[in-house]
Design a protein around this motif. Structure first.
Motif, PDB file in Angstrom:
ATOM      1  N   ASP A  32       6.773   0.129   4.813  1.00 43.71           N
ATOM      2  CA  ASP A  32       6.828   0.500   6.232  1.00 43.71           C
ATOM      3  C   ASP A  32       6.007   1.751   6.504  1.00 43.71           C
ATOM      4  N   SER A  33       6.005   2.679   5.556  1.00 47.07           N
ATOM      5  CA  SER A  33       5.218   3.895   5.713  1.00 47.07           C
ATOM      6  C   SER A  33       3.730   3.562   5.757  1.00 47.07           C
ATOM      7  N   MET A  34       3.286   2.683   4.879  1.00 45.78           N
ATOM      8  CA  MET A  34       1.879   2.285   4.897  1.00 45.78           C
ATOM      9  C   MET A  34       1.551   1.512   6.175  1.00 45.78           C
ATOM     10  N   LYS A  35       2.498   0.720   6.647  1.00 44.41           N
ATOM     11  CA  LYS A  35       2.298  -0.022   7.892  1.00 44.41           C
ATOM     12  C   LYS A  35       2.123   0.928   9.069  1.00 44.41           C
ATOM     13  N   GLU A  36       2.881   2.019   9.064  1.00 38.45           N
ATOM     14  CA  GLU A  36       2.748   3.026  10.119  1.00 38.45           C
ATOM     15  C   GLU A  36       1.380   3.692  10.060  1.00 38.45           C
ATOM     16  N   LEU A  37       0.878   3.928   8.852  1.00 36.39           N
ATOM     17  CA  LEU A  37      -0.469   4.498   8.703  1.00 36.39           C
ATOM     18  C   LEU A  37      -1.511   3.556   9.300  1.00 36.39           C
TER      19      LEU A  37
ATOM     20  N   LYS B 126       2.163  -0.036 -14.738  1.00 34.55           N
ATOM     21  CA  LYS B 126       1.116  -1.045 -14.917  1.00 34.55           C
ATOM     22  C   LYS B 126       0.763  -1.773 -13.638  1.00 34.55           C
ATOM     23  N   ARG B 127       1.740  -1.993 -12.771  1.00 36.51           N
ATOM     24  CA  ARG B 127       1.476  -2.727 -11.519  1.00 36.51           C
ATOM     25  C   ARG B 127       2.201  -2.045 -10.370  1.00 36.51           C
ATOM     26  N   PRO B 128       1.692  -0.882  -9.934  1.00 37.37           N
ATOM     27  CA  PRO B 128       2.353  -0.142  -8.849  1.00 37.37           C
ATOM     28  C   PRO B 128       2.320  -0.920  -7.537  1.00 37.37           C
ATOM     29  N   CYS B 129       3.267  -0.614  -6.691  1.00 35.76           N
ATOM     30  CA  CYS B 129       3.383  -1.335  -5.417  1.00 35.76           C
ATOM     31  C   CYS B 129       2.288  -0.991  -4.414  1.00 35.76           C
ATOM     32  N   GLU B 130       1.791   0.220  -4.476  1.00 37.08           N
ATOM     33  CA  GLU B 130       0.879   0.673  -3.430  1.00 37.08           C
ATOM     34  C   GLU B 130      -0.342  -0.224  -3.234  1.00 37.08           C
ATOM     35  N   PRO B 131      -1.073  -0.593  -4.277  1.00 38.98           N
ATOM     36  CA  PRO B 131      -2.199  -1.510  -4.063  1.00 38.98           C
ATOM     37  C   PRO B 131      -1.752  -2.892  -3.587  1.00 38.98           C
ATOM     38  N   ILE B 132      -0.541  -3.299  -3.954  1.00 35.15           N
ATOM     39  CA  ILE B 132      -0.014  -4.584  -3.471  1.00 35.15           C
ATOM     40  C   ILE B 132       0.200  -4.516  -1.967  1.00 35.15           C
ATOM     41  N   TRP B 133       0.837  -3.435  -1.509  1.00 35.66           N
ATOM     42  CA  TRP B 133       1.044  -3.260  -0.074  1.00 35.66           C
ATOM     43  C   TRP B 133      -0.286  -3.194   0.685  1.00 35.66           C
ATOM     44  N   ALA B 134      -1.229  -2.456   0.130  1.00 37.47           N
ATOM     45  CA  ALA B 134      -2.528  -2.312   0.796  1.00 37.47           C
ATOM     46  C   ALA B 134      -3.202  -3.676   0.966  1.00 37.47           C
ATOM     47  N   ARG B 135      -3.142  -4.487  -0.067  1.00 36.42           N
ATOM     48  CA  ARG B 135      -3.745  -5.821   0.010  1.00 36.42           C
ATOM     49  C   ARG B 135      -3.035  -6.677   1.049  1.00 36.42           C
ATOM     50  N   GLU B 136      -1.710  -6.615   1.076  1.00 32.77           N
ATOM     51  CA  GLU B 136      -0.942  -7.399   2.055  1.00 32.77           C
ATOM     52  C   GLU B 136      -1.250  -6.980   3.486  1.00 32.77           C
TER      53      GLU B 136
END
Length: 212
Positions: free
Chosen positions: A25-30, A58-68
């Motif tokens: 949600d924080s990334m979505k707000e950005l 090994k597989r952090p969420c941040e790049p996953i969220w960015a891609r989504e």
């Protein structure tokens, strides 16, 4: 509002800085604020993130969220040392393009060094010591800091790299909200249509020329 802590404007067009992005949600707000690129300076900033299929480190969420969310993700994970010339060029290029959010874990040390270096390379006439004082006012650790069991002054290399920056001949672009802070009464013209904004800019420039 789910913005990261220490969320502040950074130099350049719609660039921002801050601490770790803790949730999707924080990334979505950005993204809602026009951010198109996430620059992450700290792998440890992803430690508390939780998502399906994610696992630190090994597989952090941040790049996953960015891609989504359709955002560009630039990982330049730093420790106590500054980025290499090639990695710095990647960071600087993204910031020159604008619409970036740059962060580390707390938005103070690694982020402070990068922002300070960017300012010195894109704003002519700046005093490196003044830029250092600004970084310290936003949390960058001073030389007197005892460190973390590995000796004092943990920011020594970052500080030396930051204040070694010099203007490179090209200024960073700025957005309308940075060129015209506000009109009388606090009214901000960039909240209306771009055509009207352009007209206001032209009128203000004409008045400035007549006053010279």
């Amino acid at each position: 509002m789910a913005l990261p802590q220490n969320f502040r404007r950074a130099p350049g067009k719609n660039n921002w800085r801050g601490a770790a992005i803790l949730t999707r949600d924080s990334m979505k707000e950005l993204k809602a604020r026009g951010i198109k690129t996430i620059i992450n300076l700290a792998l440890d900033s992803t430690r508390k993130q939780k998502c399906a299929g994610g696992s630190y480190p090994k597989r952090p969420c941040e790049p996953i969220w960015a891609r989504e969310l359709g955002l560009k993700y630039i990982p330049v994970y730093l420790g106590s040392r500054p980025p290499s010339a090639a990695r710095w060029a990647k960071i600087k290029s993204a910031m020159m393009d604008g619409n970036t959010f740059i962060h580390c874990t707390y938005g103070a040390d690694r982020t402070g060094a990068v922002i300070g270096r960017f300012r010195l390379e894109t704003e002519p006439g700046l005093d490196p010591q003044e830029v250092l004082r600004e970084a310290k006012s936003l949390g960058f650790k001073p030389q007197s800091h005892p460190g973390y069991g590995k000796g004092p002054d943990p920011n020594r290399r970052l500080r030396e790299w930051m204040i070694a920056g010099r203007f490179q001949g090209t200024k960073a672009p700025r957005g309308a909200s940075e060129i015209i802070p506000a009109l009388p009464g606090g009214w901000k013209p960039w909240t209306i249509g771009s055509g009207v904004l352009l007209l206001l800019v032209l009128v203000l420039r004409l008045k400035q020329r007549r006053g010279q």
